[in-house]
Design an enzyme around this catalytic site. Structure first.
Site, PDB file in Angstrom:
ATOM      1  CB  SER A  61       3.372   7.947  -2.014  1.00 57.53           C
ATOM      2  OG  SER A  61       2.743   8.019  -3.367  1.00 57.53           O
TER       3      SER A  61
ATOM      4  CG  ASP B 156       7.945   4.169  -7.937  1.00 53.39           C
ATOM      5  OD1 ASP B 156       6.915   3.945  -8.457  1.00 53.39           O
ATOM      6  OD2 ASP B 156       7.617   4.462  -6.552  1.00 53.39           O
TER       7      ASP B 156
ATOM      8  CG  HIS C  13       4.268   3.318  -5.195  1.00 53.71           C
ATOM      9  ND1 HIS C  13       5.538   4.395  -5.359  1.00 53.71           N
ATOM     10  CD2 HIS C  13       3.676   4.198  -4.754  1.00 53.71           C
ATOM     11  CE1 HIS C  13       5.623   5.721  -5.285  1.00 53.71           C
ATOM     12  NE2 HIS C  13       3.704   4.881  -4.141  1.00 53.71           N
TER      13      HIS C  13
END
Length: 580
Positions: A336, A408, A467
């Site tokens: 991320s 995602d 995610h």
């Protein structure tokens, strides 16, 4: 019959199925009236067998004796298939999904063979050839290395204290020297020694990235947040890997995905941020570079920026081991937002030449310049910079492999409209003539995965599940190539998927978001009262300023490493850690 939770599944099925056990299982399956079955293997293509196995059987239309008869026939077929030595077995879950687990003996032999190849193949696995021919079909050695580095990134989440009720909110829960042991990661504990913790601050507040304690002023620091670590492979692990590996892991966000809006800003030239760059057209997202370069001279932990911390440590380790004639690699990983910081720091290491050192003897001047290769393993990362950043990244020889879930949305941002998929003339006009500050480009090679291919995962509309890092590692474990069936190659526990989300099918019996500290970190004191343990000394002890001598702390673990990964025996001083 009660559903079989995934925690009760064996890591691998036995090489053969007992005839009676197969028959009993089939009887129970038919009494549960599952959806139509698939053929047991691709080899069972006879029409009679296929027709028999695909017959739906329901209690309403079948007597118990008839069900037992059919079950017996199917049991014989299963026994015959096992007797012929097929290499895969199929276990039916309650939704009729096929969970493929490879035979134990064959898988162990293959795994050992591939691990033995690592010292000779590490440059290939590290991206020397941009992973050509390794992704489709999936190379088993690359899969295991991706999972290993992904777990190093996951450790940042598991060790981060984001509890607002904690006085140490925003710090790491564990001492640096006991980091992997306290996380229950024995292989990482044997393989790597954490040499430095990384801290970040920002002059612009990002509330979803810097959690605040409800207990008033943070005891350990007013402005710092723990953001990752640098680790170096031990002597034993270096022998297994074929080189001395410096691993850098960056923490992502632990809150909801609103962090993306926190960092939505214009592109900014890297040269304006003190990062050496010969081209002013090279730009990155302002929020990322702020987090990477900001510092607070009044804070012990952030008197150096995250950038300065990582560059100092990398230079120190590369100089030490390259001077000893060892092959050195630098592997940066993150998930991320941590992926964005991984890309940025990998570029910076190469651009600043922190990976370059005059090392072994040469023919002319007695020294030769050695550059440690730099690689990024990125998980669910957003775009970081523009097309010029991508070109310079590639010119420097930095390699990046991006693992993404195609569902995602974070990986599609920023630059939803103007990105690497837009025609080159359009991007050139938008960026150079119109000066549009939102032209972004992904970097490196993409490994695209699809969570809908896994029979373990349920349909959900929760984007946080798409995610999640543990979900990505689960998908890597089952991925064998485009169009190939989902087969768990390493037997990695599917229950890990639900560590911080609710993604597993309910019949597996794994509660959502199950990982938590015992008693939420509270301990009972000698007076019988429950309190939060004092961690203040840990941070002071673990944040070494490397301008000082590197070995100035005594510690008491049974088997410890020094700051650079060498094994040594811890010193006992009355069972307590000595602070200098």
């Amino acid at each position: 019959m009660a559903p079989l939770p995934c925690r009760d599944l064996p890591a691998r099925l036995p090489p053969t199925l007992p005839h009676c056990a197969a028959t009993a299982h089939t009887q129970l399956s038919f009494l549960r009236a599952p959806p139509p079955l698939r053929p047991l293997t691709a080899a069972t293509t006879a029409s009679t067998t296929s027709t028999l196995l695909r017959l739906p059987v329901a209690l309403a239309s079948t007597t118990r004796d008839e069900a037992a008869t059919v079950a017996s026939l199917v049991g014989h077929l299963e026994h015959d298939v096992a007797a012929h030595g097929h290499h895969q077995h199929h276990h039916r879950d309650d939704d009729g999904d096929d969970v493929h687990l490879e035979e134990a003996e064959e898988e162990d032999e293959v795994d050992l063979r591939h691990q033995a190849e690592l010292p000779s193949r590490w440059r290939e696995i590290h991206g020397r050839d941009d992973w050509a021919g390794l992704l489709d079909p999936m190379d088993p050695l690359l899969r295991s290395e991706l999972i290993r580095y992904g777990e190093l990134a996951q450790a940042c989440y598991d060790a981060f204290d984001y509890d607002p009720a904690s006085r140490y909110c925003g710090s790491c829960k564990y001492p640096r020297r006991d980091f992997f042991d306290r996380l229950g990661m024995p292989s990482a504990s044997r393989g790597y020694a954490v040499s430095r913790y990384l801290y970040a601050t920002s002059n612009i507040r990002f509330p979803n990235f810097f959690p605040q304690s409800r207990a008033g002023a943070k005891i350990w620091s007013q402005s710092a947040n723990w953001i990752g670590y640098v680790a170096v492979s031990t002597d034993e692990e270096a022998a297994r890997l074929g080189r001395r590996d410096i691993a850098i892991a960056w923490r992502g966000t632990v809150t909801r995905l609103e962090w993306v809006s926190d960092f939505m800003d214009f592109l900014r030239p890297l040269a304006d941020e003190g990062i050496p760059c010969p081209d002013r057209d090279v730009k990155v997202l302002a929020g990322f570079v702020d987090l990477y370069t900001d510092k607070d001279p009044t804070c012990r932990f952030c008197k150096y920026s995250a950038r300065e911390q990582v560059l100092m440590e990398v230079r120190r380790l590369v100089t030490r081991y390259a001077a000893m004639g060892e092959d050195v690699s630098i592997t940066v990983t993150g998930h991320s937002l941590g992926s964005a910081l991984a890309m940025l720091s990998a570029y910076d290491i190469a651009e600043s030449k922190a990976n370059v050192v005059a090392a072994v003897a040469g023919d002319d001047d007695g020294r030769t310049v050695v550059a440690a290769p730099v690689c990024v393993y990125s998980f669910a990362g957003p775009r970081v910079g523009n097309a010029a950043f991508r070109r310079r990244f590639e010119e420097l020889g930095v390699k990046a492999l991006r693992v993404v879930n195609v569902h995602d949305n974070v990986t599609r941002m920023p630059g939803i409209l103007l990105n690497e998929g837009a025609p080159e003339p359009v991007r050139r006009v938008a960026e150079r003539m119109l000066r549009v500050p939102w032209c972004y480009s992904h970097i490196g090679v993409e490994l695209a995965l699809d969570h809908k291919r896994s029979p373990f995962l349920k349909d959900t509309l929760d984007p946080a599940c798409y995610h999640d890092l543990e979900a990505h590692l689960h998908l890597i474990d089952g991925y064998h190539g485009r169009g190939e069936r989902f087969v768990l190659a390493s037997g990695r526990d599917p229950a890990l998927v639900n560590k911080a989300c609710d993604f597993l099918k309910d019949h597996h019996g794994v509660p959502p978001c199950w990982r938590q500290d015992e008693n939420k970190g509270m301990v009972r004191g000698r007076d019988g009262r429950w309190v939060q343990p004092d961690r203040h000394g840990w941070h002071l002890d673990d944040h070494d300023d490397h301008e000082d001598p590197p070995h100035h702390h005594h510690h008491h673990s049974h088997r410890d490493h020094d700051d650079d990964g060498h094994h040594h025996r811890g010193h006992r001083r009355g069972g307590a850690r000595r602070h200098h």
